[in-house]
Structure formats: structure tokens, C-alpha cells
Design a protein around this motif. Structure first.
Motif, mmCIF file in Angstrom:
data_model
loop_
_atom_site.group_PDB
_atom_site.id
_atom_site.type_symbol
_atom_site.label_atom_id
_atom_site.label_comp_id
_atom_site.label_asym_id
_atom_site.label_seq_id
_atom_site.Cartn_x
_atom_site.Cartn_y
_atom_site.Cartn_z
ATOM 1 N N ARG A 1 41.035 37.603 39.777
ATOM 2 C CA ARG A 1 40.790 39.080 40.046
ATOM 3 C C ARG A 1 40.164 39.237 41.637
ATOM 4 N NH1 ARG A 1 35.761 37.820 37.324
ATOM 5 N NH2 ARG A 1 33.907 38.444 38.757
ATOM 6 N N PRO A 2 40.749 40.375 42.239
ATOM 7 C CA PRO A 2 40.019 40.519 43.712
ATOM 8 C C PRO A 2 38.577 40.496 43.732
ATOM 9 C CG PRO A 2 41.480 42.217 42.815
ATOM 10 C CD PRO A 2 41.099 41.609 41.759
ATOM 11 N N VAL A 3 38.251 39.664 45.082
ATOM 12 C CA VAL A 3 36.686 39.574 45.314
ATOM 13 C C VAL A 3 36.346 40.950 45.916
ATOM 14 C CG1 VAL A 3 36.876 37.080 45.592
ATOM 15 C CG2 VAL A 3 37.119 38.386 47.481
ATOM 16 N N SER A 4 37.234 41.735 46.415
ATOM 17 C CA SER A 4 36.793 42.997 46.796
ATOM 18 C C SER A 4 37.970 43.850 46.674
ATOM 19 C CB SER A 4 36.350 43.120 48.174
ATOM 20 O OG SER A 4 37.134 42.725 49.261
ATOM 21 N N ASP A 5 37.939 45.195 46.843
ATOM 22 C CA ASP A 5 38.921 46.016 46.971
ATOM 23 C C ASP A 5 40.273 45.560 47.922
ATOM 24 O OD1 ASP A 5 37.823 47.485 45.033
ATOM 25 O OD2 ASP A 5 37.322 49.421 46.254
ATOM 26 N N ASN A 6 39.871 44.791 48.845
ATOM 27 C CA ASN A 6 40.714 44.364 49.703
ATOM 28 C C ASN A 6 41.131 43.109 50.013
ATOM 29 O OD1 ASN A 6 38.331 44.842 51.232
ATOM 30 N ND2 ASN A 6 39.375 45.106 53.062
ATOM 31 N N ILE A 7 40.404 42.088 49.178
ATOM 32 C CA ILE A 7 40.355 40.690 49.388
ATOM 33 C C ILE A 7 40.487 39.891 48.115
ATOM 34 C CG2 ILE A 7 39.358 38.744 50.441
ATOM 35 C CD1 ILE A 7 37.461 40.589 52.009
ATOM 36 N N ALA A 8 41.858 39.241 48.259
ATOM 37 C CA ALA A 8 42.225 38.261 47.180
ATOM 38 C C ALA A 8 41.799 36.772 47.455
ATOM 39 C CB ALA A 8 43.302 38.652 46.474
ATOM 40 N N CYS A 9 41.162 36.197 46.710
ATOM 41 C CA CYS A 9 40.945 34.712 46.817
ATOM 42 C C CYS A 9 42.080 34.006 45.678
ATOM 43 C CB CYS A 9 39.615 33.992 46.806
ATOM 44 S SG CYS A 9 39.613 32.333 47.033
ATOM 45 N N LEU A 10 42.694 33.251 46.389
ATOM 46 C CA LEU A 10 43.986 32.521 45.298
ATOM 47 C C LEU A 10 43.836 31.077 45.104
ATOM 48 C CD1 LEU A 10 47.106 34.489 46.642
ATOM 49 C CD2 LEU A 10 45.275 35.300 44.878
ATOM 50 N N ASP A 11 42.539 30.561 45.377
ATOM 51 C CA ASP A 11 42.113 29.286 45.027
ATOM 52 C C ASP A 11 41.380 29.128 43.894
ATOM 53 O OD1 ASP A 11 41.695 26.450 45.160
ATOM 54 O OD2 ASP A 11 40.470 26.380 46.448
ATOM 55 N N TYR A 12 41.926 28.640 42.492
ATOM 56 C CA TYR A 12 41.275 28.514 41.383
ATOM 57 C C TYR A 12 41.528 27.022 40.882
ATOM 58 C CZ TYR A 12 40.257 33.552 40.970
ATOM 59 O OH TYR A 12 39.722 34.876 41.064
ATOM 60 N N SER A 13 41.298 26.166 41.683
ATOM 61 C CA SER A 13 41.030 24.603 41.404
ATOM 62 C C SER A 13 42.158 24.205 40.631
ATOM 63 C CB SER A 13 39.768 24.686 40.852
ATOM 64 O OG SER A 13 38.664 25.228 41.508
ATOM 65 N N ALA A 14 43.379 24.508 40.992
ATOM 66 C CA ALA A 14 44.333 24.027 40.242
ATOM 67 C C ALA A 14 44.325 22.459 39.746
ATOM 68 C CB ALA A 14 45.937 24.173 40.717
ATOM 69 N N VAL A 15 44.214 21.658 40.959
ATOM 70 C CA VAL A 15 44.108 20.279 40.794
ATOM 71 C C VAL A 15 42.869 19.754 40.132
ATOM 72 C CG1 VAL A 15 42.715 19.710 42.935
ATOM 73 C CG2 VAL A 15 44.701 17.949 42.238
ATOM 74 N N LYS A 16 41.897 20.535 39.625
ATOM 75 C CA LYS A 16 40.893 20.030 38.968
ATOM 76 C C LYS A 16 40.943 20.690 37.570
ATOM 77 C CE LYS A 16 38.194 17.949 42.254
ATOM 78 N NZ LYS A 16 37.952 16.911 42.184
ATOM 79 N N TYR A 17 42.375 20.925 37.208
ATOM 80 C CA TYR A 17 42.536 21.493 35.945
ATOM 81 C C TYR A 17 42.266 23.012 35.648
ATOM 82 C CZ TYR A 17 43.797 16.478 34.952
ATOM 83 O OH TYR A 17 44.185 15.362 34.752
ATOM 84 N N GLY A 18 42.225 23.629 37.010
ATOM 85 C CA GLY A 18 41.855 25.133 36.604
ATOM 86 C C GLY A 18 43.245 25.924 36.903
ATOM 87 N N LYS A 19 43.589 26.912 37.752
ATOM 88 C CA LYS A 19 44.773 27.561 37.708
ATOM 89 C C LYS A 19 45.177 27.629 39.127
ATOM 90 C CE LYS A 19 42.551 30.858 34.525
ATOM 91 N NZ LYS A 19 41.335 30.262 34.442
ATOM 92 N N LEU A 20 46.789 27.495 38.975
ATOM 93 C CA LEU A 20 47.555 27.710 40.253
ATOM 94 C C LEU A 20 47.795 29.239 40.362
ATOM 95 C CD1 LEU A 20 48.794 26.545 42.674
ATOM 96 C CD2 LEU A 20 50.689 26.037 41.383
#
Length: 325
Positions: free
Chosen positions: A277-296
Motif C-alpha cells: 500500500r502507499p506509504v503516503s498519499d503521494n509516495i509508494a515504496c515497491l520493495d517488498y523483499s522478493a529475494v527474502k521470499y516476500g513479494k515482487l
């Protein structure tokens, strides 16, 4: 009225060698192969950097991404892991005191070992990829949105553009960026690694990746923060006594603020957890630790001014890998 070239953009976070997950995510976003390269007839991908390190299919991921960029189906910004690799492999101009721009320490070697092991058997590929990484933009400023790997710092970016006339480094800039406390070093550290604060009283915390750290990563969008916990932005929680430490005036001077009135901004780098989800109304972080079995994770951007949780698309790496075939 300007005619937009693409109906929208698909911004993709840190891949870290997860080539299979990247293929799955591109397919989920509606991209297919044409002449061996992934494309979409109406959209373009923007990769947020950190294609390399840690994962099992780094070379494959690099080829997918570079082929898309070369064909005009994607753009990319440099991540700190591309920059680290570039410095690790670039001989310095003072070989007697420092043979390479990044020291060949055990820690640095450990971070880069998967990339080096996978690229070293293909020396021409390695040379080509290193040259391509050096030419990667550090940031993208679009009419409607912005992209940077870790932190948008307007004053530093303005000075960089005045110095180099664009958004790419050159050889001289790269060499100077290896010298601590130069403008070049500060800019690369801020844009590619983000903002951080020093732990109080010379305390040390051990992060999940086993490193002892004296600093913690911070938000650059917090509104009127009062305590350390209000600005901490990393998967490792701060010890309770540190979390409730009030921010000093020196701390506040070290923070950067990206205002709510600024363009939408897309970043990676920070190892988020949970449902995207967005970290604020106008910022999105897209690193969800894919290589640590998170999400790409990707964000399907269609020129909205307020970012939305329902625009995230992802591959759950653990679930996809363990799913029966």
C-alpha cells in the motif's frame, strides 16, 4: 494538449535476481514477448533499480530488463546495488592506496558474491552490464510523477543537474563519489540509500541480515515527527528505549521532507512487509523483499495524483515457489 505516449506506467521494485518472479509479474501485468523481449502495446515499465545481488537468476533478470530498456519498452533508475557493483569492479585512480573504488572487504564480497559468481563466467556480459549500469539515470522527473531508488532530495538533484546537465553520472563523477563527504558521495548516498539517523549514545543494533548497525533508515515524508519511532522506516524494529527517544534539533536537521503537495513519487530500497500500500498519499515504496521470499511488487500508474492501494500488483514469491506443479 499534450498527447501521452503511454496509457500508463508499471513501476517495478527491487528484483535482486528473482528472474522467475519477474517473468511471472510481467505476465500478470499483461506483458508478452515480441522478438524475444517483453512489451505491452500501450504501457511502459519503469524499474526502480537493484536488479542484481542475492537472487538465483541475476544474469537472466539483467537480460530481461536491459532488453526491455534497449527496445523502449522500459526505463530504469540506478539502485545502490548496481552502484556498489560498479564501484567494486572499477579500478581507482590511486591504486597504491585503494585498488578499487569500493574496497574488496569480506562484507562487500559477501553482498556481491551471487552477482560475481553468476557473471564472472560470462566476461563480455559482465563488461557490457557494468557499462550499462554506469549509464543508468539516477532519477526520472516526468510531467506527472518522479522516480528514484531511495530518496528524492530536490536541492541535491538541482545541483546535480546544473553540474552535469541531466540525470546520468560520468567517469569523473563516479571516481569522486568514492571520496567520503564530497558532493558526489553525499548525492549518491542520499538518492540511492536514503536518509538515516545515528542511534543515540553510540548504541549498536544487529539487523536481520546479521550486520551491526549504528544508523537506522528514516522516512523522508513524516509530518511533524516527535520521536525516533515516528521516522523509522525499516523492517528491523528499534529497541523500545530508542524508539521513544525524542528527536533533537540536530536530528531534525538531518531529516528531509517530501511534501504532500509534491508529485507522486515511486521508490524501492526499504524492504517493506505485509500487503503493499502507499506509504503516503503521494509516495509508494515497491520493495517488498522478493529475494527474502516476500513479494515482487509493481504499481500500475495511470496518472492519478493520489496513490491507491488497489493499484499494486505482485507475485508472492514464497507462495509461487512452493505451489505444487
Amino acid at each position: 494538449m499534450e498527447v501521452r505516449r503511454f496509457e500508463g506506467f508499471d513501476l517495478i521494485g527491487d528484483i535482486h535476481g528473482c528472474g522467475l518472479s519477474l517473468r511471472m509479474l510481467l505476465a500478470r501485468l499483461g506483458y508478452s514477448k515480441k522478438n524475444g523481449t517483453y512489451f505491452h502495446p500501450r504501457r511502459q515499465v519503469i524499474f526502480l533499480g537493484d536488479i542484481v545481488d542475492r537472487g538465483p537468476h541475476i544474469r537472466e533478470a539483467l537480460h530481461i530488463v536491459r532488453d526491455m530498456v534497449d527496445a523502449g519498452h522500459a526505463q530504469i533508475v540506478m539502485g545502490n546495488h548496481e552502484y556498489n557493483l560498479l564501484c567494486y569492479c572499477t579500478p581507482s585512480r590511486t591504486p597504491d592506496t585503494q585498488p578499487y573504488l569500493r574496497e574488496h572487504t569480506q562484507r562487500h564480497r559477501r553482498i556481491l558474491q551471487e552477482t560475481l559468481q553468476q557473471l564472472d563466467p560470462y566476461p563480455q556480459d559482465k563488461r557490457d552490464f557494468l557499462q550499462w549500469m554506469k549509464e543508468m539515470p539516477l532519477f526520472l522527473e516526468m510531467e506527472d510523477f518522479r522516480v528514484v531508488h531511495a530518496c528524492w532530495h530536490q536541492a541535491l538533484i538541482d545541483e546535480f543537474k546544473e553540474m552535469l546537465g541531466g540525470n546520468q553520472i560520468n567517469d569523473d563523477f563516479l571516481y569522486r563519489s568514492a571520496i567520503p563527504d564530497t558532493f558526489e558521495w553525499v548525492l549518491m548516498d542520499r538518492l540511492l540509500r536514503g536518509t538515516h539517523l545515528k542511534l543515540p549514545n553510540d548504541e549498536v543494533m544487529v539487523s536481520r541480515d546479521g550486520f551491526k548497525r549504528r544508523f537506522f533508515r528514516t522516512k523522508f515524508w513524516a509530518v511533524q515527527p516527535q520521536f525516533f519511532i515516528d521516522v523509522a522506516f525499516q523492517p528491523d524494529p528499534l529497541p523500545e528505549h530508542i524508539a521513544r527517544t525524542p528527536l533533537s534539533e540536530d536530528n531534525r536537521r538531518d531529516l528531509v521532507h517530501y511534501a504532500e503537495t509534491e508529485k507522486p513519487l515511486f521508490i524501492g530500497h526499504y524492504w517493506c512487509e505485509g500487503e503493499p500500500r502507499p506509504v503516503s498519499d503521494n509516495i509508494a515504496c515497491l520493495d517488498y523483499s522478493a529475494v527474502k521470499y516476500g513479494k515482487l511488487v509493481a504499481y500500475r500508474y495511470d496518472y492519478e495524483t493520489k496513490l491507491r492501494a488497489d493499484k499494486f500488483v505482485w507475485v508472492d514469491v514464497r507462495a509461487e515457489i512452493t505451489r505444487p506443479q
